[in-house]
Enzyme design. Structure first.
Site, PDB file in Angstrom:
ATOM      1  N   ALA A 170       0.846  -1.198   0.000  1.00  0.00           N
ATOM      2  CA  ALA A 170       0.000   0.000   0.000  1.00  0.00           C
ATOM      3  C   ALA A 170       0.880   1.246   0.000  1.00  0.00           C
ATOM      4  O   ALA A 170       1.859   1.318   0.744  1.00  0.00           O
ATOM      5  CB  ALA A 170      -0.915   0.016   1.232  1.00  0.00           C
ATOM      6  N   LEU A 189       6.302   5.052  -6.711  1.00  0.00           N
ATOM      7  CA  LEU A 189       6.799   4.474  -5.455  1.00  0.00           C
ATOM      8  C   LEU A 189       6.409   3.008  -5.293  1.00  0.00           C
ATOM      9  O   LEU A 189       7.189   2.198  -4.779  1.00  0.00           O
ATOM     10  CB  LEU A 189       6.300   5.286  -4.258  1.00  0.00           C
ATOM     11  N   GLU A 246      -2.384 -12.200  -4.629  1.00  0.00           N
ATOM     12  CA  GLU A 246      -3.799 -12.139  -4.998  1.00  0.00           C
ATOM     13  C   GLU A 246      -4.195 -10.684  -5.097  1.00  0.00           C
ATOM     14  O   GLU A 246      -3.727  -9.857  -4.303  1.00  0.00           O
ATOM     15  CB  GLU A 246      -4.664 -12.828  -3.931  1.00  0.00           C
ATOM     16  N   TYR A 270       1.674  -5.108 -11.445  1.00  0.00           N
ATOM     17  CA  TYR A 270       2.159  -6.495 -11.338  1.00  0.00           C
ATOM     18  C   TYR A 270       2.526  -7.051 -12.715  1.00  0.00           C
ATOM     19  O   TYR A 270       3.539  -7.739 -12.857  1.00  0.00           O
ATOM     20  CB  TYR A 270       1.104  -7.377 -10.664  1.00  0.00           C
TER      21      TYR A 270
HETATM   22  C1  LIG Z   1      -1.312  -0.432  -6.166  1.00  0.00           C
HETATM   23  C2  LIG Z   1      -0.356   0.599  -5.544  1.00  0.00           C
HETATM   24  C3  LIG Z   1       0.496  -0.097  -4.487  1.00  0.00           C
HETATM   25  C4  LIG Z   1       0.559   1.138  -6.652  1.00  0.00           C
HETATM   26  O1  LIG Z   1       1.423   2.086  -6.087  1.00  0.00           O
HETATM   27  P1  LIG Z   1       1.681   3.497  -6.833  1.00  0.00           P
HETATM   28  O2  LIG Z   1       2.841   4.147  -6.188  1.00  0.00           O
HETATM   29  O3  LIG Z   1       0.421   4.252  -6.892  1.00  0.00           O
HETATM   30  O4  LIG Z   1       2.062   2.968  -8.314  1.00  0.00           O
HETATM   31  P2  LIG Z   1       3.126   3.561  -9.328  1.00  0.00           P
HETATM   32  O5  LIG Z   1       3.036   5.039  -9.350  1.00  0.00           O
HETATM   33  O6  LIG Z   1       4.457   2.936  -9.064  1.00  0.00           O
HETATM   34  O7  LIG Z   1       2.592   2.928 -10.693  1.00  0.00           O
HETATM   35  C5  LIG Z   1       1.240   3.035 -11.066  1.00  0.00           C
HETATM   36  C6  LIG Z   1       1.080   2.483 -12.474  1.00  0.00           C
HETATM   37  O8  LIG Z   1      -0.304   2.190 -12.692  1.00  0.00           O
HETATM   38  C7  LIG Z   1      -0.756   2.902 -13.826  1.00  0.00           C
HETATM   39  N1  LIG Z   1      -2.148   3.214 -13.598  1.00  0.00           N
HETATM   40  C8  LIG Z   1      -2.681   4.217 -12.876  1.00  0.00           C
HETATM   41  N2  LIG Z   1      -4.029   4.131 -12.884  1.00  0.00           N
HETATM   42  C9  LIG Z   1      -4.329   3.046 -13.644  1.00  0.00           C
HETATM   43  C10 LIG Z   1      -5.562   2.432 -14.025  1.00  0.00           C
HETATM   44  N3  LIG Z   1      -6.756   2.915 -13.630  1.00  0.00           N
HETATM   45  N4  LIG Z   1      -5.506   1.327 -14.801  1.00  0.00           N
HETATM   46  C11 LIG Z   1      -4.312   0.793 -15.186  1.00  0.00           C
HETATM   47  N5  LIG Z   1      -3.134   1.337 -14.852  1.00  0.00           N
HETATM   48  C12 LIG Z   1      -3.137   2.450 -14.077  1.00  0.00           C
HETATM   49  C13 LIG Z   1       0.147   4.106 -13.927  1.00  0.00           C
HETATM   50  O9  LIG Z   1       0.157   4.649 -15.243  1.00  0.00           O
HETATM   51  C14 LIG Z   1       1.491   3.470 -13.536  1.00  0.00           C
HETATM   52  O10 LIG Z   1       2.004   2.693 -14.594  1.00  0.00           O
HETATM   53  P3  LIG Z   1       3.184   3.204 -15.593  1.00  0.00           P
HETATM   54  O11 LIG Z   1       4.374   3.477 -14.740  1.00  0.00           O
HETATM   55  O12 LIG Z   1       3.353   2.046 -16.529  1.00  0.00           O
HETATM   56  O13 LIG Z   1       2.657   4.451 -16.255  1.00  0.00           O
HETATM   57  C15 LIG Z   1      -1.118   1.802  -4.927  1.00  0.00           C
HETATM   58  O14 LIG Z   1      -1.890   2.406  -5.927  1.00  0.00           O
HETATM   59  C16 LIG Z   1      -1.965   1.455  -3.720  1.00  0.00           C
HETATM   60  O15 LIG Z   1      -1.502   1.507  -2.587  1.00  0.00           O
HETATM   61  N6  LIG Z   1      -3.259   1.113  -3.950  1.00  0.00           N
HETATM   62  C17 LIG Z   1      -4.168   0.823  -2.833  1.00  0.00           C
HETATM   63  C18 LIG Z   1      -3.800  -0.465  -2.138  1.00  0.00           C
HETATM   64  C19 LIG Z   1      -3.770  -1.608  -3.130  1.00  0.00           C
HETATM   65  O16 LIG Z   1      -4.624  -1.738  -4.005  1.00  0.00           O
HETATM   66  N7  LIG Z   1      -2.761  -2.494  -2.966  1.00  0.00           N
HETATM   67  C20 LIG Z   1      -2.597  -3.661  -3.826  1.00  0.00           C
HETATM   68  C21 LIG Z   1      -3.355  -4.792  -3.240  1.00  0.00           C
HETATM   69  S1  LIG Z   1      -3.115  -6.286  -4.211  1.00  0.00           S
END
Ligand SMILES: CC(C)(COP(=O)(O)OP(=O)(O)OC[C@H]1O[C@@H](n2cnc3c(N)ncnc32)[C@H](O)[C@@H]1OP(=O)(O)O)[C@@H](O)C(=O)NCCC(=O)NCCS
Length: 146
Positions: free
Chosen positions: A70, A80, A102, A114
């Site tokens: 997260a 990040l 998952e 992923y």
């Molecule tokens: C999933 C999570 C960990 C990703 O962390 P983050 O720092 O936001 O992600 P990043 O900035 O490193 O990368 C995001 C990527 O997703 C892409 N993205 C953003 N919104 C998107 C969407 N709606 N659909 C598809 N891709 C998307 C971005 O373009 C980026 O990809 P790129 O580098 O190829 O352009 C974060 O969003 C999070 O904490 N989410 C809530 C908790 C969660 O869902 N955890 C995962 C549980 S399995």
């Protein structure tokens, strides 16, 4: 340039706060703070010494499971999550381990992250998660070590 660090940590109030901000259905306090099982690591990512996110992994034999990741919403979309995941993948590759996770099938951002990191879909758990519309499937994803 902000200073970004990834390091090992322990569950804390700061991480639990991010858990609540980032997840629609966060882990309960009991689950979050339960004693870690064997092979468990908690990871933190910080920006200029402020904690911006965390992950939780477990290594058992030659398999690593990503139980949680997260990023604080105010830090999302800045790379990040991918940065933190890359540190975890380096650790997984050092152990020549398979990695599993998952993810909710509606979580397009996480699935994108992923897939970019080399995970592919290997299964589905029907109705696995609570969701606003009832239940939601989990996708099971796997990455082989490099
Ligand atoms: C999933 C999570 C960990 C990703 O962390 P983050 O720092 O936001 O992600 P990043 O900035 O490193 O990368 C995001 C990527 O997703 C892409 N993205 C953003 N919104 C998107 C969407 N709606 N659909 C598809 N891709 C998307 C971005 O373009 C980026 O990809 P790129 O580098 O190829 O352009 C974060 O969003 C999070 O904490 N989410 C809530 C908790 C969660 O869902 N955890 C995962 C549980 S399995």
């Amino acid at each position: 340039m902000p200073k970004i660090d990834v390091y090992h940590t322990q569950p804390s109030a700061a991480l639990f706060d991010i858990e609540h901000k980032a997840h629609a259905y966060p882990w309960s306090e009991v689950v979050f703070f339960q004693p870690s099982g064997p092979g468990t690591l908690w990871w933190a990512v910080s920006v200029d010494d402020r904690i911006a996110g965390f992950a939780n992994t477990q290594l058992i034999a030659d398999e690593v499971t990503l139980h949680n990741i997260a990023i604080d919403p105010s830090y999302q979309g800045q790379g990040l999550g991918q940065h933190l995941l890359q540190h975890i993948l380096n650790y997984v590759d050092e152990h020549q381990a398979l990695m599993f996770l998952e993810v909710r099938e509606s979580n397009a951002t996480a699935i994108h992250v992923y897939q970019r990191a080399g995970f592919s879909l290997v299964g589905r758990r029907p109705h696995y998660y609570a969701s606003d519309s009832g239940r939601e499937d989990a996708l099971v994803m796997r990455r082989e070590s490099k």
